[in-house]
Design a protein around this motif. Sequence first.
Motif, PDB file in Angstrom:
ATOM      1  N   LEU A  49       0.845  -1.190   0.000  1.00 49.85           N
ATOM      2  CA  LEU A  49       0.000   0.000   0.000  1.00 49.85           C
ATOM      3  C   LEU A  49       0.878   1.237   0.000  1.00 49.85           C
ATOM      4  CD1 LEU A  49      -2.569  -1.051   2.744  1.00 49.85           C
ATOM      5  CD2 LEU A  49      -2.950  -1.012   0.264  1.00 49.85           C
ATOM      6  N   ASN A  50       0.578   2.191  -0.884  1.00 46.54           N
ATOM      7  CA  ASN A  50       1.232   3.492  -0.890  1.00 46.54           C
ATOM      8  C   ASN A  50       0.188   4.500  -0.443  1.00 46.54           C
ATOM      9  OD1 ASN A  50       3.901   2.819  -2.011  1.00 46.54           O
ATOM     10  ND2 ASN A  50       2.664   2.082  -3.717  1.00 46.54           N
ATOM     11  N   LEU A  51       0.456   5.132   0.705  1.00 51.36           N
ATOM     12  CA  LEU A  51      -0.545   5.960   1.366  1.00 51.36           C
ATOM     13  C   LEU A  51      -0.036   7.372   1.610  1.00 51.36           C
ATOM     14  CD1 LEU A  51      -1.400   3.271   4.046  1.00 51.36           C
ATOM     15  CD2 LEU A  51      -2.692   3.733   1.962  1.00 51.36           C
ATOM     16  N   ALA A  52      -0.960   8.309   1.722  1.00 50.81           N
ATOM     17  CA  ALA A  52      -0.639   9.693   2.072  1.00 50.81           C
ATOM     18  C   ALA A  52      -1.697  10.174   3.049  1.00 50.81           C
ATOM     19  CB  ALA A  52      -0.625  10.574   0.833  1.00 50.81           C
ATOM     20  N   GLY A  53      -1.301  11.104   3.935  1.00 58.16           N
ATOM     21  CA  GLY A  53      -2.264  11.617   4.895  1.00 58.16           C
ATOM     22  C   GLY A  53      -1.670  12.644   5.809  1.00 58.16           C
ATOM     23  N   VAL A  54      -2.271  12.759   6.999  1.00 58.35           N
ATOM     24  CA  VAL A  54      -1.879  13.781   7.958  1.00 58.35           C
ATOM     25  C   VAL A  54      -1.910  13.232   9.381  1.00 58.35           C
ATOM     26  CG1 VAL A  54      -2.717  15.710   6.560  1.00 58.35           C
ATOM     27  CG2 VAL A  54      -4.253  14.623   8.187  1.00 58.35           C
ATOM     28  N   PHE A  55      -1.104  13.844  10.243  1.00 54.66           N
ATOM     29  CA  PHE A  55      -1.211  13.583  11.669  1.00 54.66           C
ATOM     30  C   PHE A  55      -2.392  14.373  12.199  1.00 54.66           C
ATOM     31  CE2 PHE A  55       3.310  12.354  11.459  1.00 54.66           C
ATOM     32  CZ  PHE A  55       3.214  11.142  12.122  1.00 54.66           C
ATOM     33  N   THR A  56      -3.117  13.776  13.142  1.00 53.47           N
ATOM     34  CA  THR A  56      -4.200  14.468  13.826  1.00 53.47           C
ATOM     35  C   THR A  56      -3.749  14.658  15.269  1.00 53.47           C
ATOM     36  OG1 THR A  56      -5.297  12.400  14.422  1.00 53.47           O
ATOM     37  CG2 THR A  56      -5.942  13.413  12.324  1.00 53.47           C
ATOM     38  N   GLY A  57      -4.567  15.245  16.099  1.00 59.34           N
ATOM     39  CA  GLY A  57      -4.173  15.492  17.479  1.00 59.34           C
ATOM     40  C   GLY A  57      -3.692  14.260  18.219  1.00 59.34           C
ATOM     41  N   ALA A  58      -4.378  13.132  18.082  1.00 58.05           N
ATOM     42  CA  ALA A  58      -4.024  11.930  18.834  1.00 58.05           C
ATOM     43  C   ALA A  58      -3.648  10.758  17.936  1.00 58.05           C
ATOM     44  CB  ALA A  58      -5.199  11.529  19.727  1.00 58.05           C
ATOM     45  N   GLY A  59      -3.479  10.989  16.642  1.00 57.88           N
ATOM     46  CA  GLY A  59      -3.184   9.867  15.758  1.00 57.88           C
ATOM     47  C   GLY A  59      -2.895  10.317  14.345  1.00 57.88           C
ATOM     48  N   PHE A  60      -3.465   9.598  13.375  1.00 64.51           N
ATOM     49  CA  PHE A  60      -3.218   9.907  11.977  1.00 64.51           C
ATOM     50  C   PHE A  60      -4.387   9.445  11.117  1.00 64.51           C
ATOM     51  CE2 PHE A  60      -1.628   5.676  12.790  1.00 64.51           C
ATOM     52  CZ  PHE A  60      -2.129   4.945  11.734  1.00 64.51           C
ATOM     53  N   ARG A  61      -4.441   9.988   9.898  1.00 66.31           N
ATOM     54  CA  ARG A  61      -5.383   9.543   8.860  1.00 66.31           C
ATOM     55  C   ARG A  61      -4.589   9.372   7.575  1.00 66.31           C
ATOM     56  NH1 ARG A  61      -8.466  13.989  10.527  1.00 66.31           N
ATOM     57  NH2 ARG A  61      -7.988  14.951   8.530  1.00 66.31           N
ATOM     58  N   LEU A  62      -4.759   8.216   6.917  1.00 62.31           N
ATOM     59  CA  LEU A  62      -4.080   7.925   5.661  1.00 62.31           C
ATOM     60  C   LEU A  62      -5.089   7.433   4.634  1.00 62.31           C
ATOM     61  CD1 LEU A  62      -1.071   5.873   7.067  1.00 62.31           C
ATOM     62  CD2 LEU A  62      -0.989   8.220   6.224  1.00 62.31           C
ATOM     63  N   SER A  63      -4.793   7.626   3.356  1.00 58.32           N
ATOM     64  CA  SER A  63      -5.626   7.057   2.299  1.00 58.32           C
ATOM     65  C   SER A  63      -4.740   6.717   1.114  1.00 58.32           C
ATOM     66  CB  SER A  63      -6.739   8.028   1.893  1.00 58.32           C
ATOM     67  OG  SER A  63      -6.184   9.213   1.377  1.00 58.32           O
ATOM     68  N   GLY A  64      -5.261   5.831   0.258  1.00 60.12           N
ATOM     69  CA  GLY A  64      -4.523   5.436  -0.926  1.00 60.12           C
ATOM     70  C   GLY A  64      -5.365   4.559  -1.825  1.00 60.12           C
ATOM     71  N   ASN A  65      -4.806   4.233  -2.970  1.00 60.51           N
ATOM     72  CA  ASN A  65      -5.489   3.387  -3.936  1.00 60.51           C
ATOM     73  C   ASN A  65      -5.319   1.923  -3.582  1.00 60.51           C
ATOM     74  OD1 ASN A  65      -6.417   5.506  -5.577  1.00 60.51           O
ATOM     75  ND2 ASN A  65      -4.407   5.665  -6.543  1.00 60.51           N
ATOM     76  N   ALA A  66      -6.203   1.104  -4.119  1.00 59.35           N
ATOM     77  CA  ALA A  66      -6.119  -0.344  -3.938  1.00 59.35           C
ATOM     78  C   ALA A  66      -4.861  -0.871  -4.629  1.00 59.35           C
ATOM     79  CB  ALA A  66      -7.350  -1.013  -4.534  1.00 59.35           C
ATOM     80  N   PRO A  67      -4.310  -1.968  -4.116  1.00 56.98           N
ATOM     81  CA  PRO A  67      -3.129  -2.555  -4.748  1.00 56.98           C
ATOM     82  C   PRO A  67      -3.473  -3.391  -5.981  1.00 56.98           C
ATOM     83  CG  PRO A  67      -3.744  -3.820  -2.827  1.00 56.98           C
ATOM     84  CD  PRO A  67      -4.656  -2.631  -2.871  1.00 56.98           C
ATOM     85  N   ILE A  68      -4.763  -3.503  -6.294  1.00 50.91           N
ATOM     86  CA  ILE A  68      -5.201  -4.246  -7.469  1.00 50.91           C
ATOM     87  C   ILE A  68      -6.005  -3.311  -8.364  1.00 50.91           C
ATOM     88  CG2 ILE A  68      -5.194  -6.508  -6.354  1.00 50.91           C
ATOM     89  CD1 ILE A  68      -8.249  -6.205  -6.038  1.00 50.91           C
ATOM     90  N   PRO A  69      -5.874  -3.440  -9.678  1.00 58.52           N
ATOM     91  CA  PRO A  69      -6.606  -2.548 -10.586  1.00 58.52           C
ATOM     92  C   PRO A  69      -8.119  -2.623 -10.359  1.00 58.52           C
ATOM     93  CG  PRO A  69      -4.941  -3.805 -11.775  1.00 58.52           C
ATOM     94  CD  PRO A  69      -5.013  -4.387 -10.387  1.00 58.52           C
ATOM     95  N   GLY A  70      -8.741  -1.450 -10.282  1.00 59.95           N
ATOM     96  CA  GLY A  70     -10.184  -1.373 -10.128  1.00 59.95           C
ATOM     97  C   GLY A  70     -10.695  -1.584  -8.720  1.00 59.95           C
ATOM     98  N   GLY A  71      -9.795  -1.836  -7.775  1.00 58.20           N
ATOM     99  CA  GLY A  71     -10.204  -2.062  -6.391  1.00 58.20           C
ATOM    100  C   GLY A  71     -10.591  -0.769  -5.699  1.00 58.20           C
ATOM    101  N   PRO A  72     -11.224  -0.882  -4.533  1.00 59.85           N
ATOM    102  CA  PRO A  72     -11.646   0.317  -3.797  1.00 59.85           C
ATOM    103  C   PRO A  72     -10.460   1.036  -3.164  1.00 59.85           C
ATOM    104  CG  PRO A  72     -11.998  -1.628  -2.468  1.00 59.85           C
ATOM    105  CD  PRO A  72     -11.548  -2.117  -3.825  1.00 59.85           C
ATOM    106  N   LYS A  73     -10.620   2.320  -2.954  1.00 58.44           N
ATOM    107  CA  LYS A  73      -9.613   3.065  -2.190  1.00 58.44           C
ATOM    108  C   LYS A  73      -9.661   2.608  -0.743  1.00 58.44           C
ATOM    109  CE  LYS A  73      -9.064   7.154  -4.899  1.00 58.44           C
ATOM    110  NZ  LYS A  73      -8.468   8.452  -4.780  1.00 58.44           N
ATOM    111  N   ILE A  74      -8.592   2.907  -0.008  1.00 63.95           N
ATOM    112  CA  ILE A  74      -8.563   2.554   1.414  1.00 63.95           C
ATOM    113  C   ILE A  74      -8.336   3.816   2.229  1.00 63.95           C
ATOM    114  CG2 ILE A  74      -6.102   1.972   1.361  1.00 63.95           C
ATOM    115  CD1 ILE A  74      -6.861  -0.241   3.475  1.00 63.95           C
TER     116      ILE A  74
END
Length: 86
Positions: A49-74
């Motif tokens: 998984l290749n992800l990008a996101g931000v730190f939040t006050g107590a943790g983090f949020r990340l998102s990225g594309n599925a590792p398979i073509p046509g799959g859902p984002k995560i």
Amino acid sequence: GRVRGSDGAYIYTGQYSETDGAIQATIRVKPIEANARSVFGTTGQAFELNLAGVFTGAGFRLSGNAPIPGGPKINISGALVSQIAG
């Protein structure tokens, strides 16, 4: 930094970097059992998984594309539970 973790089906390892609160992460996902089914619909396959996101006050949020073509984002949200010794 390093990413290390697991659940009942997968082992997660990887690295992340942070610049001004923005996070870039690469996480390798390896099945523990041959019949482990991922949220992407794969069974028993390792993937990355290749992800990008931000730190939040107590943790983090990340998102990225599925590792398979046509799959859902995560989208991933998390928080530090404890340090790993060693």
